[in-house]
Motif scaffolding. Structure first.
Motif, PDB file in Angstrom:
ATOM      1  N   MET A   7       0.858  -1.183   0.000  1.00  0.00           N
ATOM      2  CA  MET A   7       0.000   0.000   0.000  1.00  0.00           C
ATOM      3  C   MET A   7       0.895   1.234   0.000  1.00  0.00           C
ATOM      4  O   MET A   7       1.962   1.221   0.595  1.00  0.00           O
ATOM      5  CB  MET A   7      -0.908   0.031   1.237  1.00  0.00           C
ATOM      6  N   ASN A   8       0.422   2.290  -0.627  1.00  0.00           N
ATOM      7  CA  ASN A   8       1.152   3.548  -0.659  1.00  0.00           C
ATOM      8  C   ASN A   8       0.777   4.351   0.581  1.00  0.00           C
ATOM      9  O   ASN A   8      -0.249   5.027   0.610  1.00  0.00           O
ATOM     10  CB  ASN A   8       0.811   4.306  -1.942  1.00  0.00           C
ATOM     11  N   THR A   9       1.620   4.256   1.625  1.00  0.00           N
ATOM     12  CA  THR A   9       1.290   4.906   2.899  1.00  0.00           C
ATOM     13  C   THR A   9       1.235   6.424   2.776  1.00  0.00           C
ATOM     14  O   THR A   9       0.424   7.060   3.457  1.00  0.00           O
ATOM     15  CB  THR A   9       2.280   4.498   4.008  1.00  0.00           C
ATOM     16  N   GLN A  10       2.055   7.006   1.927  1.00  0.00           N
ATOM     17  CA  GLN A  10       2.018   8.470   1.758  1.00  0.00           C
ATOM     18  C   GLN A  10       0.694   8.923   1.164  1.00  0.00           C
ATOM     19  O   GLN A  10       0.115   9.913   1.603  1.00  0.00           O
ATOM     20  CB  GLN A  10       3.185   8.942   0.895  1.00  0.00           C
ATOM     21  N   LEU A  11       0.197   8.199   0.177  1.00  0.00           N
ATOM     22  CA  LEU A  11      -1.078   8.548  -0.451  1.00  0.00           C
ATOM     23  C   LEU A  11      -2.236   8.332   0.528  1.00  0.00           C
ATOM     24  O   LEU A  11      -3.167   9.145   0.595  1.00  0.00           O
ATOM     25  CB  LEU A  11      -1.284   7.726  -1.727  1.00  0.00           C
ATOM     26  N   ILE A  12      -2.163   7.272   1.320  1.00  0.00           N
ATOM     27  CA  ILE A  12      -3.197   7.006   2.327  1.00  0.00           C
ATOM     28  C   ILE A  12      -3.215   8.118   3.366  1.00  0.00           C
ATOM     29  O   ILE A  12      -4.283   8.646   3.710  1.00  0.00           O
ATOM     30  CB  ILE A  12      -2.964   5.639   3.003  1.00  0.00           C
ATOM     31  N   THR A  13      -2.049   8.483   3.867  1.00  0.00           N
ATOM     32  CA  THR A  13      -1.951   9.546   4.867  1.00  0.00           C
ATOM     33  C   THR A  13      -2.456  10.873   4.303  1.00  0.00           C
ATOM     34  O   THR A  13      -3.167  11.614   4.984  1.00  0.00           O
ATOM     35  CB  THR A  13      -0.494   9.684   5.367  1.00  0.00           C
ATOM     36  N   ALA A  14      -2.136  11.161   3.053  1.00  0.00           N
ATOM     37  CA  ALA A  14      -2.603  12.393   2.416  1.00  0.00           C
ATOM     38  C   ALA A  14      -4.121  12.384   2.259  1.00  0.00           C
ATOM     39  O   ALA A  14      -4.785  13.401   2.501  1.00  0.00           O
ATOM     40  CB  ALA A  14      -1.925  12.577   1.059  1.00  0.00           C
ATOM     41  N   GLU A  35      -6.211   3.735  -5.458  1.00  0.00           N
ATOM     42  CA  GLU A  35      -4.892   3.865  -6.096  1.00  0.00           C
ATOM     43  C   GLU A  35      -3.774   3.483  -5.133  1.00  0.00           C
ATOM     44  O   GLU A  35      -2.757   2.922  -5.538  1.00  0.00           O
ATOM     45  CB  GLU A  35      -4.687   5.298  -6.587  1.00  0.00           C
ATOM     46  N   ALA A  36      -3.971   3.759  -3.850  1.00  0.00           N
ATOM     47  CA  ALA A  36      -2.963   3.460  -2.832  1.00  0.00           C
ATOM     48  C   ALA A  36      -2.961   1.990  -2.421  1.00  0.00           C
ATOM     49  O   ALA A  36      -2.111   1.574  -1.624  1.00  0.00           O
ATOM     50  CB  ALA A  36      -3.193   4.329  -1.603  1.00  0.00           C
ATOM     51  N   GLY A  37      -3.901   1.205  -2.940  1.00  0.00           N
ATOM     52  CA  GLY A  37      -3.947  -0.219  -2.608  1.00  0.00           C
ATOM     53  C   GLY A  37      -4.896  -0.572  -1.477  1.00  0.00           C
ATOM     54  O   GLY A  37      -4.859  -1.688  -0.962  1.00  0.00           O
ATOM     55  N   VAL A  38      -5.766   0.361  -1.099  1.00  0.00           N
ATOM     56  CA  VAL A  38      -6.709   0.120  -0.006  1.00  0.00           C
ATOM     57  C   VAL A  38      -7.939  -0.597  -0.553  1.00  0.00           C
ATOM     58  O   VAL A  38      -8.509  -0.204  -1.564  1.00  0.00           O
ATOM     59  CB  VAL A  38      -7.130   1.451   0.661  1.00  0.00           C
ATOM     60  N   GLU A  39      -8.322  -1.669   0.139  1.00  0.00           N
ATOM     61  CA  GLU A  39      -9.527  -2.415  -0.219  1.00  0.00           C
ATOM     62  C   GLU A  39     -10.709  -2.008   0.670  1.00  0.00           C
ATOM     63  O   GLU A  39     -11.844  -1.981   0.227  1.00  0.00           O
ATOM     64  CB  GLU A  39      -9.256  -3.908  -0.072  1.00  0.00           C
TER      65      GLU A  39
END
Length: 139
Positions: A7-14, A35-39
């Motif tokens: 998962m893209n932690t930066q994109l999730i945090t943003a 896009e960040a890989g979150v289901e």
């Protein structure tokens, strides 16, 4: 394996911060999370945390830093919750206002299933309400 490969932690945090800041529409947040890989993700109003899940078992957790929130009401008020959801969908209600009203309606937390295009809200006694994303209906 590094979580950033799942998962893209930066994109999730943003995306989590953009939700707290307001002004970013829910469909945009959902697209960023996918896009960040979150289901799916879970919002827990008792611990004031959001946890994001990939399909591969990775998780990312962020705090809900909203001041002045009430305690979660003991009774689940589904009509008040539905009115709150509708206000967000039709009027772009800010996440802070949505959170406040959800907690007052007895919502302990919810899980947003991005692939399943629905959100299940639950109360302190196990009450549940499932809301489909706009434009989606139950099978």
């Amino acid at each position: 394996m590094n979580i950033d490969t799942l998962m893209n932690t930066q994109l999730i945090t943003a995306a989590a911060q953009a939700t707290l800041d307001g002004g970013t529409p829910f469909p945009t947040i959902v697209a960023q999370l996918i896009e960040a890989g979150v289901e799916s993700y879970q919002v827990d109003y008792l611990s004031l945390r959001k946890t994001f899940y990939s399909g591969n078992g990775a998780t990312v957790s962020t705090p809900l830093t909203i001041e002045g929130l009430p305690r979660v009401a003991a009774e689940f008020d589904a009509p008040a919750l539905r009115a709150n959801i509708l206000d967000s969908q039709q009027n772009g209600q800010h996440f802070r206002a949505f959170t406040l009203r959800a907690m007052e309606a007895g919502v302990q937390g919810y899980i947003a299933f991005l692939r399943g295009k629905r959100v299940t809200y639950f109360g302190r006694q196990g009450d549940q309400h499932t809301e489909w994303f706009p434009g989606t209906s139950a099978p």
